[in-house]
Write a protein that holds these residues in place. Structure first.
Motif, short mmCIF file in Angstrom:
data_model
loop_
_atom_site.label_atom_id
_atom_site.label_comp_id
_atom_site.label_asym_id
_atom_site.label_seq_id
_atom_site.Cartn_x
_atom_site.Cartn_y
_atom_site.Cartn_z
N VAL A 1 -5.29 -5.56 -4.41
CA VAL A 1 -4.81 -5.97 -5.73
C VAL A 1 -6.04 -6.54 -6.44
CG1 VAL A 1 -3.27 -7.47 -7.03
CG2 VAL A 1 -2.51 -6.51 -4.85
N ILE A 2 -6.50 -5.79 -7.44
CA ILE A 2 -7.78 -6.12 -8.08
C ILE A 2 -7.54 -6.78 -9.43
CG2 ILE A 2 -9.92 -5.11 -9.00
CD1 ILE A 2 -9.43 -2.73 -7.05
N TYR A 3 -8.26 -7.86 -9.71
CA TYR A 3 -8.23 -8.46 -11.04
C TYR A 3 -9.58 -8.25 -11.71
CZ TYR A 3 -8.12 -12.04 -14.70
OH TYR A 3 -8.19 -12.71 -15.91
N MET A 4 -9.56 -7.63 -12.90
CA MET A 4 -10.78 -7.43 -13.67
C MET A 4 -11.09 -8.74 -14.38
SD MET A 4 -11.07 -4.30 -12.81
CE MET A 4 -12.72 -4.22 -13.50
N THR A 5 -12.26 -9.30 -14.16
CA THR A 5 -12.58 -10.60 -14.75
C THR A 5 -14.09 -10.81 -14.78
OG1 THR A 5 -12.15 -12.98 -14.60
CG2 THR A 5 -12.30 -11.81 -12.51
N PRO A 6 -14.61 -11.43 -15.86
CA PRO A 6 -16.06 -11.60 -15.93
C PRO A 6 -16.62 -12.57 -14.89
CG PRO A 6 -15.00 -12.61 -17.84
CD PRO A 6 -13.94 -11.87 -17.10
N ASP A 7 -15.78 -13.50 -14.39
CA ASP A 7 -16.29 -14.47 -13.42
C ASP A 7 -16.08 -13.97 -11.99
OD1 ASP A 7 -13.54 -14.70 -13.67
OD2 ASP A 7 -13.50 -16.89 -13.53
N ALA A 8 -16.71 -12.83 -11.70
CA ALA A 8 -16.53 -12.18 -10.39
C ALA A 8 -17.78 -11.39 -10.07
CB ALA A 8 -15.32 -11.25 -10.46
N PRO A 9 -17.92 -10.94 -8.81
CA PRO A 9 -19.06 -10.07 -8.49
C PRO A 9 -19.04 -8.81 -9.36
CG PRO A 9 -17.92 -10.78 -6.49
CD PRO A 9 -17.07 -11.22 -7.64
N ILE A 10 -20.23 -8.33 -9.73
CA ILE A 10 -20.34 -7.19 -10.64
C ILE A 10 -20.18 -5.87 -9.89
CG2 ILE A 10 -21.93 -5.98 -12.21
CD1 ILE A 10 -23.00 -8.71 -13.03
N LEU A 11 -19.43 -4.97 -10.51
CA LEU A 11 -19.16 -3.65 -9.94
C LEU A 11 -20.46 -2.90 -9.64
CD1 LEU A 11 -17.10 -1.38 -9.33
CD2 LEU A 11 -17.28 -0.71 -11.73
N ASP A 12 -20.54 -2.29 -8.47
CA ASP A 12 -21.66 -1.41 -8.17
C ASP A 12 -21.14 -0.16 -7.44
OD1 ASP A 12 -21.10 -2.29 -5.61
OD2 ASP A 12 -22.91 -3.49 -5.41
N GLN A 13 -22.05 0.79 -7.26
CA GLN A 13 -21.64 2.09 -6.70
C GLN A 13 -21.07 1.95 -5.29
OE1 GLN A 13 -21.62 4.56 -8.68
NE2 GLN A 13 -21.36 6.36 -7.41
N LYS A 14 -21.58 0.97 -4.54
CA LYS A 14 -21.10 0.76 -3.18
C LYS A 14 -19.61 0.39 -3.20
CE LYS A 14 -22.34 -2.16 0.64
NZ LYS A 14 -22.69 -3.57 0.58
N THR A 15 -19.25 -0.47 -4.13
CA THR A 15 -17.85 -0.88 -4.26
C THR A 15 -16.99 0.32 -4.68
OG1 THR A 15 -18.63 -3.05 -4.95
CG2 THR A 15 -16.31 -2.56 -5.38
N SER A 16 -17.50 1.11 -5.63
CA SER A 16 -16.74 2.29 -6.09
C SER A 16 -16.56 3.28 -4.95
CB SER A 16 -17.45 2.97 -7.26
OG SER A 16 -17.59 2.06 -8.32
N ASN A 17 -17.61 3.49 -4.15
CA ASN A 17 -17.49 4.39 -2.99
C ASN A 17 -16.38 3.91 -2.06
OD1 ASN A 17 -19.49 6.35 -3.46
ND2 ASN A 17 -21.11 5.01 -2.71
N LYS A 18 -16.40 2.60 -1.78
CA LYS A 18 -15.43 2.03 -0.85
C LYS A 18 -13.99 2.20 -1.40
CE LYS A 18 -14.25 -2.40 0.55
NZ LYS A 18 -14.46 -3.74 0.05
N LEU A 19 -13.83 1.93 -2.69
CA LEU A 19 -12.49 2.02 -3.27
C LEU A 19 -12.03 3.46 -3.41
CD1 LEU A 19 -12.72 -0.84 -5.91
CD2 LEU A 19 -11.42 -0.86 -3.77
N SER A 20 -12.97 4.41 -3.49
CA SER A 20 -12.57 5.82 -3.63
C SER A 20 -11.93 6.35 -2.36
CB SER A 20 -13.77 6.68 -4.03
OG SER A 20 -14.62 6.90 -2.92
N ILE A 21 -12.26 5.74 -1.21
CA ILE A 21 -11.66 6.22 0.03
C ILE A 21 -10.60 5.26 0.57
CG2 ILE A 21 -13.54 7.74 0.78
CD1 ILE A 21 -14.57 5.42 2.51
N SER A 22 -10.30 4.21 -0.20
CA SER A 22 -9.25 3.27 0.23
C SER A 22 -7.88 3.84 -0.12
CB SER A 22 -9.44 1.92 -0.47
OG SER A 22 -8.97 2.02 -1.79
N GLY A 23 -6.84 3.09 0.21
CA GLY A 23 -5.48 3.51 -0.15
C GLY A 23 -5.17 3.20 -1.61
N ASN A 24 -3.89 3.03 -1.89
CA ASN A 24 -3.45 2.76 -3.27
C ASN A 24 -3.99 1.44 -3.80
OD1 ASN A 24 -1.89 5.08 -3.03
ND2 ASN A 24 -0.12 3.93 -2.26
#
Ligand code: SAH
Length: 226
Positions: free
Chosen positions: A84-107
């Protein structure tokens, strides 16, 4: 099929980024299902209230706990979610590693904030991951959610026609992509580098690696030390 559920106070803001190009193709191919959920439909108040003043005073409204809680519960009744992801400026910044991980995760469930943000109790008790898209503040989480989805969806196998094409993009190996050219090879005396026209695949590969490295060293030296 991977499901991405986006919870928003202004879901109409989400429509256009998902209505063309790669994200639409992924949905049409039934590789991913992306659903928008209007918070107003999850308010139990007569006026469909979803925001209120913040405790302790101060300007700016806050999205209330109850509609978000109801929406998450409604979704979790029917499906399992990896994050359950919350988009917020006070958080770690999105990078390709995170996108890779989420692309193979579940819903995924993605919550978009608005105004001053969402009630902290949602963040403390239901959110499993918080993501910023950069050190600047936007008015709502819808554009950030679309950015996140685009970066994830294009990495899901089968979405891009040429599966290797995501692998040669910037950041995959902590290096920026080399320059690219297309026809014509000569335009108003501006020439395409001869090596790219040579047909020598080994030479081309070396040239691309060299250009990538030079570009990264100049623009993003921080990547090279990763
Ligand atoms: N008061 C908050 C900002 C709220 S901005 C603060 O100062 O930290 C309103 C909403 O826009 C946020 O809840 C979030 O969902 C979204 N948002 C704004 N900037 C963002 C960013 N850089 N990355 C991700 N989400 C962002």
């Amino acid at each position: 099929m991977k499901k991405i559920e986006i919870i928003s106070a202004t879901p109409q803001l989400l429509e256009s980024p998902f209505s063309g190009s790669i994200m639409k193709r992924a949905v049409d191919k039934k590789i991913v299902q992306i659903n928008f959920h209007d918070l107003k439909n999850f308010s139990s108040s007569k006026k469909k209230q979803i925001d209120d003043y913040q405790f302790g005073g101060g300007s700016g409204m806050v999205l209330m706990i109850e509609p978000i809680f109801n929406c998450i519960n409604f979704l979790k009744k029917n499906d399992k979610y990896s994050e359950v992801i919350y988009m917020t400026p006070d958080a770690p910044i999105l990078d390709q590693k995170t996108s890779n991980k989420l692309s193979i995760s579940g819903n995924l469930i993605i919550i978009c904030g608005h105004y001053k943000g969402i009630d902290q109790r949602i963040r403390d008790n239901f959110v499993t991951m918080e993501i910023s898209i950069g050190d600047y503040v936007l008015s709502g989480g819808e554009l950030p959610a679309a950015v996140l989805c685009d970066s994830i969806v294009r990495l899901i196998p089968g979405v891009l026609n040429d599966e290797t094409s995501a692998l040669t993009d910037s950041f995959q190996d902590n290096i920026l992509a080399p320059p690219v050219y297309t026809r014509p090879s000569s335009f108003n005396e501006m020439e395409v580098p001869a090596v790219l026209l040579s047909g020598d695949q080994k030479k081309i590969e070396n040239w691309r690696e060299k250009k990538s490295f030079e570009k990264t060293k100049k623009i993003r030296p921080d990547l090279l030390s990763k």
